[in-house]
Design a protein around this motif. Structure first.
Motif: not given
Length: 425
Positions: A218-235, A274-282
């Protein structure tokens, strides 16, 4: 000289008489005017032969980039890929409000075939178009918009390359934004039970169902005013390159080599989500790398019919004489007014079924197509289906209006090929 061409999925090929690569509007117009049969090639990401050129193939690889920016209106040359466009918009502080998960297509090919993402309050890429410039059969250049030749605008936004060669596209963009992404394992029945609530409250919802089990991503993507917190390059490398492409590709190759393992492997894949939770540019959330090749069909069905379609598909899969390794994808879109849009005048659910390249798929696709047709489904214009113009005419209220525009602009069928002859008549 012409060169052999094959699409990404290796389901279509062509041997054009020659390939032209215009680098200006004048060169493009000259190519079109001088050819008796011509097709724009795009990136070859359609699963059909829609881009097959019987005469002259137009490759727009040298006709790319942004030509004008006016606030959030951005005009881009038609050969620009979505990947290039996303980078250009990002540098301008802008973004497209919705995208699919593949960015290799040219922007003109993507809108012309009705490419879409997911979001109950959003439409496909073509709904983001504010104006189009086309080169017509005689080489003249014309512009259309809601105010200027509105019938052509209603037809050409999802025009299948049948009306002319798109030169430039003006897109309604939005200020760049960050998406809060949540990807989690779930059970199909539970997701279906809350699906209407999810699509009403989340900006972008989709799920991928492993058809030999009840497991979904299940994938849910929502707009947020918080800054990006992307997955690390390794992840990110591990998740997308190692797991989703490397390991899944290996599983698919095993299923193809030993077909008896397919059902079990599909169930194992579903159990390992598995679960993934992160924030990134759209665009970095919308788009994911797709290196495992597959064949795909997709139908747009009325939102109200989704549960019935999936119930029937669940009953069909166990009766197939072969297994299915690639998950089923379910997305949504709001109704629009584009004549050949698969979401024309109805809120829509999209159900896409896939099979790994080289594995049997025809009986699976045929069974799904019968289910989708029973509820008035409309096939994605860039994906495998068997419908002809007579049936499609019944599914699209403005189908004959589209053909009248085509008769006006291309009476000699300069832009046709065998595939368009089947789906448009």
């Amino acid at each position: 000289m012409g060169t052999p061409w094959t699409n990404w999925a290796r389901t279509a090929s062509a041997n054009p008489h020659r390939v032209e690569r215009p680098a200006s509007r004048d060169e493009l117009a000259e190519v079109v005017a001088g050819a008796s049969a011509v097709r724009p090639r795009g990136s070859g990401h359609s699963f059909t032969a829609i881009a097959a050129a019987p005469g002259v193939a137009v490759d727009l690889v040298d006709w790319t980039g942004v030509t004008e920016v006016a606030g959030t209106l951005v005009t881009v040359r038609s050969g620009t890929t979505l990947r290039q466009l996303n980078a250009l918009l990002d540098a301008l502080g802008l973004a497209l409000p919705n995208l699919g998960d593949i960015d290799a297509q040219t922007v003109s090919g993507a809108i012309s075939t009705g490419t879409h993402g997911t979001g109950a309050r959003l439409g496909g890429l073509a709904t983001q178009v504010a104006a189009l410039e086309l080169v017509l059969a005689d080489g003249t250049v014309t512009r259309c918009s809601p105010e200027q030749d509105p019938d052509l605008f209603a037809a050409a936004r999802v025009g299948l390359g049948a009306l002319g060669v798109i030169s430039t596209i003006t897109l309604r963009c939005v200020p760049a934004f960050v998406l809060h992404a949540r990807e989690s394992p779930a059970r199909l029945d539970a997701v279906l039970e809350e699906f209407d609530h999810l699509t009403a409250t989340e900006d972008h919802v989709e799920f991928h169902w492993f058809p030999h089990a009840d497991r979904v991503i299940l994938k849910r993507n929502n707009r947020t005013g918080e800054p990006a917190a992307p997955l690390s390059a390794a992840r990110r490398f591990y998740e997308y390159e190692v797991v989703e492409n490397g390991a899944f590709g290996l599983v698919c190759r095993l299923a193809r080599a030993v077909p008896a393992t397919t059902r079990a492997l599909n169930r194992v894949c579903g159990a390992l989500v598995s679960e993934r939770v992160y924030r990134d540019v759209s665009h970095r959330v919308f788009v994911t790398p797709r290196r495992v090749r597959f064949v795909e069909t997709e139908y747009a069905v009325p939102r109200a019919a989704l549960h019935d379609v999936l119930r029937e598909l669940r009953a069909v899969v166990p009766r197939l004489d072969h297994g299915v390794i690639v998950p089923v994808e379910v997305r949504v879109a709001g109704a629009d007014d584009i004549w050949l849009s698969t979401a024309h005048e109805r809120d829509t659910a999209y159900v896409a079924v896939h099979q790994y390249l080289g594995m049997p798929y025809r009986r699976y696709f045929d069974a799904f197509e019968r289910i989708a047709n029973s509820v008035g489904g409309r096939p994605h214009w860039g994906k495998v289906h068997s419908l002809t113009a007579d049936t499609l005419r019944e599914r699209y209220p403005r189908f004959d209006d589209f053909r009248r525009v085509r008769d006006r602009l291309d009476p000699t069928r300069k832009f046709t090929n065998d595939h368009l002859a089947r789906v448009l008549g």
